[in-house]
Design a protein around this motif. Structure first.
Motif, PDB file in Angstrom:
ATOM      1  N   HIS A   1       1.467   5.250  -2.243  1.00 29.93           N
ATOM      2  CA  HIS A   1       0.933   6.195  -3.222  1.00 29.93           C
ATOM      3  C   HIS A   1       2.090   6.697  -4.067  1.00 29.93           C
ATOM      4  CE1 HIS A   1      -3.028   6.631  -1.104  1.00 29.93           C
ATOM      5  NE2 HIS A   1      -2.295   6.253  -0.074  1.00 29.93           N
TER       6      HIS A   1
ATOM      7  N   ASP B   1       2.659   3.068   2.924  1.00 29.22           N
ATOM      8  CA  ASP B   1       1.705   4.167   2.763  1.00 29.22           C
ATOM      9  C   ASP B   1       2.434   5.446   2.337  1.00 29.22           C
ATOM     10  OD1 ASP B   1      -0.863   5.193   2.591  1.00 29.22           O
ATOM     11  OD2 ASP B   1      -1.015   5.703   4.707  1.00 29.22           O
TER      12      ASP B   1
ATOM     13  N   HIS C   1      -5.642  -2.035   5.432  1.00 29.29           N
ATOM     14  CA  HIS C   1      -4.399  -1.259   5.467  1.00 29.29           C
ATOM     15  C   HIS C   1      -4.400  -0.398   6.722  1.00 29.29           C
ATOM     16  CE1 HIS C   1      -2.806   2.798   4.683  1.00 29.29           C
ATOM     17  NE2 HIS C   1      -4.026   3.196   4.502  1.00 29.29           N
TER      18      HIS C   1
ATOM     19  N   VAL D   1      -1.520   2.236  -4.896  1.00 28.86           N
ATOM     20  CA  VAL D   1      -2.930   2.599  -4.739  1.00 28.86           C
ATOM     21  C   VAL D   1      -3.150   4.008  -5.269  1.00 28.86           C
ATOM     22  CG1 VAL D   1      -3.304   1.072  -2.753  1.00 28.86           C
ATOM     23  CG2 VAL D   1      -2.630   3.452  -2.367  1.00 28.86           C
TER      24      VAL D   1
ATOM     25  N   GLU E   1      -7.224   2.966  -3.160  1.00 24.64           N
ATOM     26  CA  GLU E   1      -7.669   2.874  -1.803  1.00 24.64           C
ATOM     27  C   GLU E   1      -9.141   3.223  -1.727  1.00 24.64           C
ATOM     28  OE1 GLU E   1      -5.042   5.205   0.575  1.00 24.64           O
ATOM     29  OE2 GLU E   1      -6.071   4.758   2.443  1.00 24.64           O
TER      30      GLU E   1
ATOM     31  N   HIS F   1       0.868  -1.184   0.000  1.00 22.29           N
ATOM     32  CA  HIS F   1       0.000   0.000   0.000  1.00 22.29           C
ATOM     33  C   HIS F   1       0.895   1.221   0.000  1.00 22.29           C
ATOM     34  CE1 HIS F   1      -3.824   2.255   1.057  1.00 22.29           C
ATOM     35  NE2 HIS F   1      -2.871   3.165   1.266  1.00 22.29           N
TER      36      HIS F   1
END
Ligand SMILES: [Zn+2]
Length: 252
Positions: free
Chosen positions: A15, A204, A156, A39, A92, A13
Motif C-alpha cells: 500500500h 503488504d 495475498h 494496491v 485489494e 502487494h
C-alpha cells in the motif's frame, strides 16, 4: 537487460499510498526497479495512485475496494465498475470474517461477487485477493464467477488449510507471500505445497511488522530467504524465479 535487473525485487502487494511518504515510496520502488503492485483500498484512492504511477515502468496501481471498508464504502462499487475497464490490475478486494468486520460479511460477499463477475467478463485482469478467515468463501466466489478462467487471481497473505491451498492451485491461483506469514506453521505448509512458479513476494507495507518496525515497500529479502530455505535452493535463483513470474503477469 543487465544481470541485476533479473533479480531486482518484486513486491506484489503493498500500500504505497498508506506509507508515510507516498511520493517517495513510488519513486524508491521505481528507482530500484522493484516490480510493484500498488494496491488500493477504494476506487477514489486508485485514481490518485494511477496518476502517481503515471508512466512508471515498474510500479503498477491496482483498483481496489477493501473488504474492511465495504461497510462504509459499498456505494463506491459504481466507481469501481467504471474504473475497471481502464486497468489490468485489481486489488485489494476479497472477504474478511475477522471479528471486527464480520458484521458486514453479507454486504462484503455481494460486493466481492459483483466485482469478480465483472472481472470475469472483462478478462485479462491480475487480481490481488484478501481472504482473512474466508479461504473457502473466497475460493467459492472465484469458482462460481469463473474469474479464474479469464483472469489471474493472486491470494495475498493466504492462511488457508493444506486442502484449500491445493484447491487454489487447481483453480490456477498464484500466491504472494511475506516474511511474517512464512514464520507461521501455515506459512511453512504453504511453501511446501505451492510450486515455485506460482509464488510471488510481497510486503503488504505498511502493515507487516519486521524486527525494527513496519517493513518498507520492496523489502522482500526475508521472504526470499525463507523460500530459499524451504526449497533448498539459492536465494538468487528464488529471486530470478519470482521476477520471471511477476514479469509475465505484468506483461513485460
Ligand atoms: Zn493489503
Amino acid at each position: 537487460m543487465s544481470g541485476k535487473e533479473g533479480t531486482a525485487p518484486v513486491d506484489f502487494h503493498c500500500h504505497l499510498d498508506l506509507c508515510p511518504d507516498m511520493r517517495g515510496a513510488f519513486d524508491r520502488c521505481e528507482a530500484v526497479r522493484c516490480i510493484t503492485l500498488a494496491v488500493t483500498t477504494t476506487p477514489k484512492a486508485f485514481r490518485r495512485n494511477q496518476a502517481m504511477a503515471g508512466s512508471n515502468r515498474y510500479v503498477h496501481a491496482a483498483l481496489g475496494l477493501h473488504p474492511q471498508l465495504v461497510a462504509e464504502r459499498a456505494d463506491e462499487l459504481t466507481l469501481f465498475e467504471e474504473a475497471a475497464p481502464s486497468t489490468r490490475f485489481i486489488g485489494e478486494v476479497g472477504l474478511d470474517a475477522g471479528r471486527r468486520f464480520y458484521p458486514s460479511f453479507a454486504l462484503q460477499t455481494q460486493v466481492f461477487e459483483r466485482a469478480m463477475t465483472l472481472c470475469a467478463r472483462l478478462g485479462d485482469k491480475v487480481i490481488s485477493l484478501h481472504s482473512v478467515r474466508t479461504a473457502k468463501q473466497v475460493l467459492d466466489i472465484v469458482e462460481r464467477t469463473g474469474v479464474h478462467r479469464t483472469c489471474t487471481p493472486i491470494l495475498h497473505w493466504f492462511t488457508g488449510s493444506k486442502s484449500e491451498i491445493r484447491r487454489a492451485i487447481d483453480l490456477g491461483c498464484y500466491f504472494s507471500v511475506n516474511e511474517q506469514m512464512l514464520k507461521t506453521l501455515r506459512g511453512r505448509s504453504l511453501l511446501e505445497t505451492v510450486p515455485l512458479a506460482r509464488l510471488l513476494t510481497e510486503t503488504d507495507a505498511p502493515f507487516q511488522s519486521g524486527a525494527d518496525g513496519p517493513k518498507a515497500p520492496g523489502d522482500i529479502e526475508g521472504a526470499v530467504s525463507m523460500i530459499a530455505e524451504s526449497h533448498q535452493i539459492r536465494a538468487e535463483y528464488i529471486k530470478a524465479s519470482v521476477r520471471a513470474t511477476a514479469k509475465a503477469l505484468v506483461g513485460e
